[in-house]
Design an enzyme around this catalytic site. Structure first.
Site, PDB file in Angstrom:
ATOM      1  N   GLU A 115     -16.584   3.897  22.371  1.00 38.60           N
ATOM      2  CA  GLU A 115     -16.870   4.925  21.329  1.00 38.60           C
ATOM      3  C   GLU A 115     -16.727   4.241  19.913  1.00 38.60           C
ATOM      4  O   GLU A 115     -16.673   4.943  19.083  1.00 38.60           O
ATOM      5  CB  GLU A 115     -15.964   6.092  21.441  1.00 38.60           C
ATOM      6  CG  GLU A 115     -15.816   6.824  22.894  1.00 38.60           C
ATOM      7  CD  GLU A 115     -17.163   7.493  23.338  1.00 38.60           C
ATOM      8  OE1 GLU A 115     -18.040   7.295  22.280  1.00 38.60           O
ATOM      9  OE2 GLU A 115     -17.197   7.959  24.324  1.00 38.60           O
ATOM     10  N   HIS A 139      -9.044   9.383  19.652  1.00 37.43           N
ATOM     11  CA  HIS A 139     -10.034  10.146  20.714  1.00 37.43           C
ATOM     12  C   HIS A 139      -9.168  10.454  22.018  1.00 37.43           C
ATOM     13  O   HIS A 139      -8.591   9.290  22.328  1.00 37.43           O
ATOM     14  CB  HIS A 139     -11.317   9.617  21.049  1.00 37.43           C
ATOM     15  CG  HIS A 139     -11.944  10.093  22.045  1.00 37.43           C
ATOM     16  ND1 HIS A 139     -12.431  11.315  22.247  1.00 37.43           N
ATOM     17  CD2 HIS A 139     -12.299   9.331  23.286  1.00 37.43           C
ATOM     18  CE1 HIS A 139     -12.950  11.709  23.390  1.00 37.43           C
ATOM     19  NE2 HIS A 139     -12.818  10.524  23.949  1.00 37.43           N
ATOM     20  N   HIS A 141      -8.064  13.067  25.729  1.00 41.58           N
ATOM     21  CA  HIS A 141      -8.658  14.035  27.055  1.00 41.58           C
ATOM     22  C   HIS A 141      -7.843  15.150  27.255  1.00 41.58           C
ATOM     23  O   HIS A 141      -7.172  15.209  28.139  1.00 41.58           O
ATOM     24  CB  HIS A 141      -9.285  13.401  27.904  1.00 41.58           C
ATOM     25  CG  HIS A 141     -10.187  12.336  27.863  1.00 41.58           C
ATOM     26  ND1 HIS A 141     -10.716  11.527  28.891  1.00 41.58           N
ATOM     27  CD2 HIS A 141     -11.244  12.255  26.708  1.00 41.58           C
ATOM     28  CE1 HIS A 141     -11.647  10.921  28.389  1.00 41.58           C
ATOM     29  NE2 HIS A 141     -11.973  10.984  27.065  1.00 41.58           N
ATOM     30  N   GLU A 169       1.285  28.031  12.500  1.00 40.73           N
ATOM     31  CA  GLU A 169       1.296  26.971  11.868  1.00 40.73           C
ATOM     32  C   GLU A 169      -0.004  26.395  11.632  1.00 40.73           C
ATOM     33  O   GLU A 169      -0.355  25.380  10.936  1.00 40.73           O
ATOM     34  CB  GLU A 169       2.179  25.903  12.164  1.00 40.73           C
ATOM     35  CG  GLU A 169       3.719  26.154  12.077  1.00 40.73           C
ATOM     36  CD  GLU A 169       4.434  25.167  11.478  1.00 40.73           C
ATOM     37  OE1 GLU A 169       4.237  24.011  11.511  1.00 40.73           O
ATOM     38  OE2 GLU A 169       5.526  25.447  10.795  1.00 40.73           O
ATOM     39  N   HIS A 210     -15.110  17.534  27.340  1.00 39.35           N
ATOM     40  CA  HIS A 210     -14.865  16.047  27.157  1.00 39.35           C
ATOM     41  C   HIS A 210     -13.413  15.654  26.546  1.00 39.35           C
ATOM     42  O   HIS A 210     -12.618  15.358  27.268  1.00 39.35           O
ATOM     43  CB  HIS A 210     -16.049  15.167  26.559  1.00 39.35           C
ATOM     44  CG  HIS A 210     -15.671  13.497  26.531  1.00 39.35           C
ATOM     45  ND1 HIS A 210     -16.810  12.938  26.642  1.00 39.35           N
ATOM     46  CD2 HIS A 210     -14.641  13.081  26.059  1.00 39.35           C
ATOM     47  CE1 HIS A 210     -16.194  11.494  26.387  1.00 39.35           C
ATOM     48  NE2 HIS A 210     -14.861  11.596  26.500  1.00 39.35           N
TER      49      HIS A 210
END
Ligand code: 2HA
Ligand code: ZN
Length: 276
Positions: A115, A139, A141, A169, A210
């Protein structure tokens, strides 16, 4: 200084390990990058040995000459603590921002995360829109936010509003909202372009079916953002599992009051009237 003694490297490892402990990084899932400060580059210069230039797979001219700490392709976040030398690497970009070379790390060989185009294009947008304040792209998952991409409409407005309602919040932590990328093939320039467009206005981009991308200025703030979004998603999953409809919730006027009290601006497009 040795790379592994540098405070920014310790902060990086802590995020990788914390994310692993949260259950966000099955196998080699997820990736992390940090845009180094010039003084941080100098502090570890003694250990930097350039390897071959390689194409990034996209162009990030605004980042030409910058240095990044980034996790490796196929590497496991759970190994960041025990085998940091082979879990991530330091890379330098060429002046055009089209090629990178590894200077440290990935001791058994390999390349930066698949990525990398999304990480670098997100960094480039954030350099422009935050004046360089943001340095971390993360990133992961997380299961609950991914689960929601199967049942909620894939719009920025619905995801932002439904998550905001789950914790008072939330509109303070991510007042700009979150952006949604429809399902796409990961790991290339196309998804990087779509994600970086969303990073123009959001610090959170959700990849349907994803995972999540978060941007922030520090490791604490970026990890905390990921954690907050996933916590709100977990509450929403519980609520949707208990009843088809909420009996009560935070209303649009409540969000306007929170915004005023905490000096944030919440866009009115997220405070739409709902049909019963
Ligand atoms: O395996 O998370 O999106 C790393 C990833 C790709
Ligand atoms: Zn992923």
């Amino acid at each position: 200084m040795k790379v592994l003694e540098a405070p920014f490297v310790k902060g990086f490892i802590r995020v990788a390990d914390d994310g692993w402990l949260q259950g966000w990084h099955e196998r080699n899932g997820g990736n992390l990058s940090y845009r180094m400060r010039p003084e941080e580059v100098e502090s570890v210069r003694e250990e930097l040995v350039p390897r071959k230039w390689e194409p990034i797979g996209t162009e990030v001219p605004l980042l030409g000459g910058e240095y990044f700490l980034v996790t490796g392709s196929g590497r496991y976040m759970r190994n960041a603590v025990i085998d940091p030398e082979d879990t991530f690497c330091i890379i330098e970009l060429d002046p055009a921002g089209a090629h990178y070379r590894i200077l440290w790390g990935l001791s058994k060989g390999g390349r930066p995360t698949s990525e990398l185009p999304t990480h670098l294009m997100n960094h480039e947008v954030k350099v422009r829109v935050t004046g360089g304040k943001h340095r971390v792209i993360y990133h992961a998952h997380p299961a609950n936010i991914v689960a929601l991409t199967y049942v909620l409409p894939l719009t920025d407005e619905v995801f932002t509003r439904e998550l905001w309602e789950m914790e008072t919040e939330c509109p303070i932590v991510f007042p700009d909202g979150i952006g949604v990328v429809p399902w796409m093939v990961p790991g290339g320039r196309e998804i990087a372009v779509e994600t970086s467009k969303l990073m123009e206005k959001y610090d959170v981009a959700l990849w349907a079916h994803h995972g999540l991308f978060c941007s922030g200025d520090t490791f604490d703030q970026t990890f905390g953002l990921m954690h907050t979004v996933e916590k709100a998603a977990e509450i929403l999953v519980k609520v949707l599992s208990m009843a088809p409809k909420k009996r009560q919730t935070i209303e649009p006027e409540g969000f306007r009051e929170v915004a005023k009290a905490f000096h944030v601006t919440v866009p009115e497009r997220f405070l739409y009237e709902k049909e019963d």
